[in-house]
Design a protein around this motif. Structure first.
Motif, PDB file in Angstrom:
ATOM      1  N   ASN A   1       0.944  13.751  -4.586  1.00  8.72           N
ATOM      2  CA  ASN A   1      -0.096  12.783  -4.245  1.00  8.72           C
ATOM      3  C   ASN A   1       0.293  11.874  -3.082  1.00  8.72           C
ATOM      4  O   ASN A   1      -0.455  10.958  -2.733  1.00  8.72           O
ATOM      5  CB  ASN A   1      -0.431  11.926  -5.465  1.00  8.72           C
ATOM      6  N   ILE A   2       1.477  12.113  -2.516  1.00 10.04           N
ATOM      7  CA  ILE A   2       1.881  11.335  -1.339  1.00 10.04           C
ATOM      8  C   ILE A   2       2.183  12.302  -0.189  1.00 10.04           C
ATOM      9  O   ILE A   2       3.333  12.496   0.210  1.00 10.04           O
ATOM     10  CB  ILE A   2       3.112  10.454  -1.632  1.00 10.04           C
ATOM     11  N   PRO A   3       1.159  12.939   0.346  1.00  9.76           N
ATOM     12  CA  PRO A   3       1.384  13.870   1.462  1.00  9.76           C
ATOM     13  C   PRO A   3       1.507  13.170   2.808  1.00  9.76           C
ATOM     14  O   PRO A   3       2.117  13.682   3.740  1.00  9.76           O
ATOM     15  CB  PRO A   3       0.119  14.732   1.430  1.00  9.76           C
ATOM     16  N   PHE A   4       0.921  11.945   2.893  1.00  6.27           N
ATOM     17  CA  PHE A   4       0.746  11.305   4.196  1.00  6.27           C
ATOM     18  C   PHE A   4       0.633   9.803   4.006  1.00  6.27           C
ATOM     19  O   PHE A   4       0.038   9.330   3.040  1.00  6.27           O
ATOM     20  CB  PHE A   4      -0.544  11.852   4.830  1.00  6.27           C
ATOM     21  N   ILE A   5       1.236   9.048   4.919  1.00  5.05           N
ATOM     22  CA  ILE A   5       1.095   7.592   4.921  1.00  5.05           C
ATOM     23  C   ILE A   5       0.849   7.151   6.354  1.00  5.05           C
ATOM     24  O   ILE A   5       1.563   7.571   7.273  1.00  5.05           O
ATOM     25  CB  ILE A   5       2.354   6.886   4.374  1.00  5.05           C
ATOM     26  N   LYS A   6      -0.139   6.317   6.550  1.00  4.60           N
ATOM     27  CA  LYS A   6      -0.416   5.777   7.882  1.00  4.60           C
ATOM     28  C   LYS A   6       0.162   4.371   7.998  1.00  4.60           C
ATOM     29  O   LYS A   6       0.119   3.600   7.042  1.00  4.60           O
ATOM     30  CB  LYS A   6      -1.928   5.745   8.141  1.00  4.60           C
ATOM     31  N   PHE A   7       0.706   4.047   9.177  1.00  2.00           N
ATOM     32  CA  PHE A   7       1.309   2.744   9.418  1.00  2.00           C
ATOM     33  C   PHE A   7       0.466   1.943  10.409  1.00  2.00           C
ATOM     34  O   PHE A   7       0.114   2.456  11.473  1.00  2.00           O
ATOM     35  CB  PHE A   7       2.721   2.889   9.981  1.00  2.00           C
TER      36      PHE A   7
ATOM     37  N   ASN B   1       7.429  -0.454  -1.349  1.00  2.00           N
ATOM     38  CA  ASN B   1       6.002  -0.627  -1.103  1.00  2.00           C
ATOM     39  C   ASN B   1       5.167   0.575  -1.555  1.00  2.00           C
ATOM     40  O   ASN B   1       4.003   0.697  -1.162  1.00  2.00           O
ATOM     41  CB  ASN B   1       5.753  -0.888   0.389  1.00  2.00           C
ATOM     42  N   GLN B   2       5.734   1.443  -2.386  1.00  6.08           N
ATOM     43  CA  GLN B   2       5.021   2.667  -2.752  1.00  6.08           C
ATOM     44  C   GLN B   2       3.752   2.400  -3.550  1.00  6.08           C
ATOM     45  O   GLN B   2       2.830   3.215  -3.564  1.00  6.08           O
ATOM     46  CB  GLN B   2       5.933   3.626  -3.514  1.00  6.08           C
ATOM     47  N   GLY B   3       3.655   1.219  -4.160  1.00  8.11           N
ATOM     48  CA  GLY B   3       2.436   0.877  -4.886  1.00  8.11           C
ATOM     49  C   GLY B   3       1.231   0.716  -3.976  1.00  8.11           C
ATOM     50  O   GLY B   3       0.089   0.792  -4.426  1.00  8.11           O
ATOM     51  N   ALA B   4       1.502   0.533  -2.662  1.00 14.12           N
ATOM     52  CA  ALA B   4       0.409   0.356  -1.698  1.00 14.12           C
ATOM     53  C   ALA B   4      -0.031   1.677  -1.071  1.00 14.12           C
ATOM     54  O   ALA B   4      -0.978   1.698  -0.285  1.00 14.12           O
ATOM     55  CB  ALA B   4       0.851  -0.613  -0.590  1.00 14.12           C
ATOM     56  N   PHE B   5       0.659   2.785  -1.407  1.00 12.28           N
ATOM     57  CA  PHE B   5       0.312   4.072  -0.807  1.00 12.28           C
ATOM     58  C   PHE B   5      -1.060   4.537  -1.296  1.00 12.28           C
ATOM     59  O   PHE B   5      -1.376   4.441  -2.484  1.00 12.28           O
ATOM     60  CB  PHE B   5       1.327   5.156  -1.178  1.00 12.28           C
ATOM     61  N   GLU B   6      -1.834   5.085  -0.371  1.00 11.64           N
ATOM     62  CA  GLU B   6      -3.066   5.752  -0.775  1.00 11.64           C
ATOM     63  C   GLU B   6      -2.701   7.078  -1.425  1.00 11.64           C
ATOM     64  O   GLU B   6      -1.705   7.710  -1.078  1.00 11.64           O
ATOM     65  CB  GLU B   6      -3.961   6.017   0.438  1.00 11.64           C
TER      66      GLU B   6
END
Length: 305
Positions: free
Chosen positions: A128-134, A180-185
């Motif tokens: 469920n964490i394939p991608f994170i935008k900064f 900060n993983q709780g903020a990941f989409e």
């Protein structure tokens, strides 16, 4: 560091990135305008990837989702995620970004370490964490973008002991992730997670058999899906039909032959799966706006200048 103008894909569509075994990280700038087709085609790799956009606007296609990153923004792509990177607008000028390709083993040292078990694997192995935008407007993400640029600067300079500095910065980067993983989409619905292996199998089949006549029947049998399910899932996941992707891949392979061999246009058309040279030239011109012969002349001229 020079741009990797185009990825080397093995027959499974898995990218073979230029990370050294002893220190598995590649650091470079990439410019989409220098790619053969003007973009990075769909692929995946074991390395995680951090990017920071320097100029222009780019699209990141991952799963059935599409993200936009503007200059000053960045993103993270997790291990083994199928993705493509393209300019936001076709034939849009300068689209440059810093890229860090890092094999996860550089972070966790050995699989049984506390770094691996407690901090790295929970994010690395989460589908469920394939991608994170900064975004530079969010404090911890702005810090991530700053570290990416610092790593690039350290790698470029390569002063004595630079590897220690890079390791320190990489671990700090991951610390920000963990805290900060709780903020990941969590963008992937369950159907995308379920079908990603089948999509990779379809791509693998095309990459192995592109020079042959590919029938939907043979393809569906090879991956154990019905023909209709094959078409539906592929289009929903990659935003194009299987036929469109086959043509795209054949054109890409033909461009390699145009610049690396002296084979005739007729020979190249047959070796890349086109039924005849006229159809090949038509498709090539539709995609690139020039003929294969003109493309070869331009690329040879650039190489010799």
């Amino acid at each position: 560091m020079s741009d990797y103008t185009d990825l080397f894909l093995d027959s499974t569509s898995q990218a073979q990135l230029n990370t050294a075994y002893a220190f598995p990280i590649a650091v470079y700038q990439s410019n989409l305008a220098q790619k053969r087709l003007g973009y990075v085609t769909f692929h995946w790799h074991e390395e995680i990837q951090y990017c920071c956009v320097l100029s222009g606007r780019i699209r990141i296609l991952i799963g059935a989702h599409e993200y936009t990153a503007n200059a000053g923004e960045g993103f993270f792509i997790n291990t083994n995620q199928l993705h493509s990177i393209r300019p936001l607008h076709e034939k849009n000028g300068d689209n440059r970004y810093i890229c860090l390709d890092i094999h996860p083993k550089l972070l966790y040292l050995f699989p049984e370490s506390i770094l691996a078990e407690k901090y790295i694997f929970p994010i690395l192995h989460d589908p469920n964490i394939p991608f994170i935008k900064f975004s530079p407007h969010i404090l911890w993400q702005r810090k991530v973008l700053t570290i990416i640029k610092k790593i690039y600067a350290v790698y470029e300079k390569q002063s004595s002991g630079f590897e220690f500095d890079i390791m320190r910065l990489l671990l700090l980067l991951w610390k920000f992730f963990f805290l900060n993983q709780g903020a990941f989409e969590k963008p992937f619905p369950s159907w995308q997670i379920h079908y990603q292996p089948q999509i990779k199998m379809i791509l693998t089949y095309i990459h192995v058999h592109y020079a042959e006549k590919i029938s939907l029947t043979d393809l569906s049998h090879a991956i154990f899906l019905s023909e209709s399910e094959c078409c539906r899932v592929f289009k929903r996941y990659l935003h194009r039909t299987i036929f469109e992707y086959i043509i795209e891949y054949r054109l890409n392979q033909s461009m390699l032959l145009l610049i690396s061999t002296t084979k005739t246009i007729n020979t190249i058309s047959y070796e890349t799966g086109f039924s005849n040279a006229s159809y090949y030239i038509l498709r090539f011109k539709e995609k690139l706006g020039i003929t294969p012969r003109e493309y070869r002349r331009i690329m040879i001229s650039k190489r010799n200048s």
